[in-house]
Design an enzyme around this catalytic site. Sequence first.
Site, PDB file in Angstrom:
ATOM      1  N   ASP A  36      -7.174 -52.771  -4.422  1.00 22.51           N
ATOM      2  CA  ASP A  36      -7.257 -52.408  -5.843  1.00 22.51           C
ATOM      3  C   ASP A  36      -8.607 -52.789  -6.440  1.00 22.51           C
ATOM      4  O   ASP A  36      -8.876 -52.515  -7.608  1.00 22.51           O
ATOM      5  CB  ASP A  36      -6.156 -53.117  -6.646  1.00 22.51           C
ATOM      6  CG  ASP A  36      -4.817 -52.389  -6.550  1.00 22.51           C
ATOM      7  OD1 ASP A  36      -4.785 -51.337  -5.890  1.00 22.51           O
ATOM      8  OD2 ASP A  36      -3.833 -52.872  -7.123  1.00 22.51           O
ATOM      9  N   ASP A 294     -29.160 -12.660 -25.290  1.00 21.65           N
ATOM     10  CA  ASP A 294     -28.549 -13.347 -24.151  1.00 21.65           C
ATOM     11  C   ASP A 294     -27.129 -13.797 -24.473  1.00 21.65           C
ATOM     12  O   ASP A 294     -26.211 -13.623 -23.686  1.00 21.65           O
ATOM     13  CB  ASP A 294     -29.390 -14.564 -23.749  1.00 21.65           C
ATOM     14  CG  ASP A 294     -30.640 -14.164 -22.983  1.00 21.65           C
ATOM     15  OD1 ASP A 294     -30.572 -13.153 -22.266  1.00 21.65           O
ATOM     16  OD2 ASP A 294     -31.664 -14.845 -23.115  1.00 21.65           O
ATOM     17  N   GLY A 429     -23.479 -17.145 -11.760  1.00 25.57           N
ATOM     18  CA  GLY A 429     -22.552 -16.474 -10.852  1.00 25.57           C
ATOM     19  C   GLY A 429     -23.092 -15.146 -10.350  1.00 25.57           C
ATOM     20  O   GLY A 429     -22.562 -14.561  -9.407  1.00 25.57           O
TER      21      GLY A 429
END
Length: 508
Positions: A36, A294, A429
């Site tokens: 932990d 744009d 993209g």
Amino acid sequence: MKLAYWMYAGPAHIGTLRIATSFKNVHAIMHAPLGDDYFNVMRSMLERERDFTPVTASVVDRNVLARGSQEKVVDNITRKDAEEKPDLIVLTPTCTSSILQEDLQNFVDRAQLEAKGDVMLADVNHYRVNELQAADRTLLQIVEYYINKARKQGNLPEGKTEKPSVNIIGISTLGFHNQHDCTELKRLMKDLGIEVNEVIPEGASVHNLKNLPRAWFNLVPYREVGLMAASYLEKEFGTPCVNITPMGVVETARCIRKIQQILNRQGADVDYEDFINEQTLYVSQAAWFSRSIDCQNLTGKKAVVFGDSTHAAAMTKILAREMGIHVVWAGTYCKYDAEWFKQEVSEYCEEVLISEDNGQIGDAIARVEPSAIFGTQMERHVGKRLDIPCGVIAAPVHIQNFPIGYKPFLGYEGTNQIADLVYNSFTLGMEDHLLEIFGGHDTKEVIHKGISADSDLGWNREATAELNKIPGFVRGKVKRNTEKFARDRGLNEITLEVMYAAKESVGA
């Protein structure tokens, strides 16, 4: 039992440790089993700091389980008090060590008898709250402790500062762009003629917490951390709270107007309208960009937004209200803040999604096939699998969210950063398309699994080769449609025949 393979918000002790280690000369001791104690590693990997006070783990092992933890915990507290000479030691269990049901307050009381500094137990329910809620609660607890201590000692300052001043509450280590946001907020306050009284917890001394009531108002930029402390200060000392996140042109102006109203109510005479106009027209490029060709090319494009309450709500408003982008759905993993979130974003999106299940979020993204995603690092991974660009706008944090360059999300400089993020998320993209047109190469590996965790569809070699021939900017959609066709018919492998049948079924 469902495997927890991703958590948007960590366990409670991480929130407590974030607050404790944000203060100067405060030492945190974690009562936990080995495993932990990853906080030091996480912080040293992510934060761009030259040095920081590491957290000490008081490890629960088989010997401790046999004899009890008290002596070991008390010894660790007194040892660290002597070695480090901290102003405050905060003891926190983890979810695992909480199972032991030990009286840790008694451990703290014993250690306080020997320690020269202050010792405190983090008073949070580790079974019922997450990292963000625990951070909020721990900050309140520390503020209360030192305000009450100053009262008892009779050295709590009276009255407000001579000039208008502010406490900036909620800036902490491992926060999403918190350091840059803090710099931008300080700059904004200076431009408005407002002194910064205290910034807590990041870089603050616990000895200065008694000065918090001297500020004219408190500014809480993030809902996740700071609201509880601000509410306490408002209740105890009447200090007004501004909890409007200055993210985006509209909300930054609204935040400044709220500050103006609060200051004038207390006797100041300020008018920030000229400043707002000047910043909006000449400093923030976002207002100009929103009218450019744009940005107009983005009008009506589909996007989804997911993150914490603060950033997801603000980003939804910016996309829909300032840039004309169609937000199909907006969501948050802060389930405890669901009502506020729904109220903030409902008029700016078609659907609101409240969930901590990353599989559900991934499926929701795949279902609507947006042009861009604005989410956390998890949604960025989802976007990679779906060939959908993603701009990261909220925690959970990643090394990419700790840039060396100056990248605030708040204030007028923040509006410029967000405009760039939005534009680049949509336009980048197109790179696959340009590579196809100009004879470039595409090295993206085709994913054989669907977005859902339970997807077991595979693609054979011929089908994979055929898929790679499809231009990158539509490949993801073809892949998802083909897999949906196969699942509907109970098929578990994609072949060329399946691809052609799926193509015919949609009339392509």
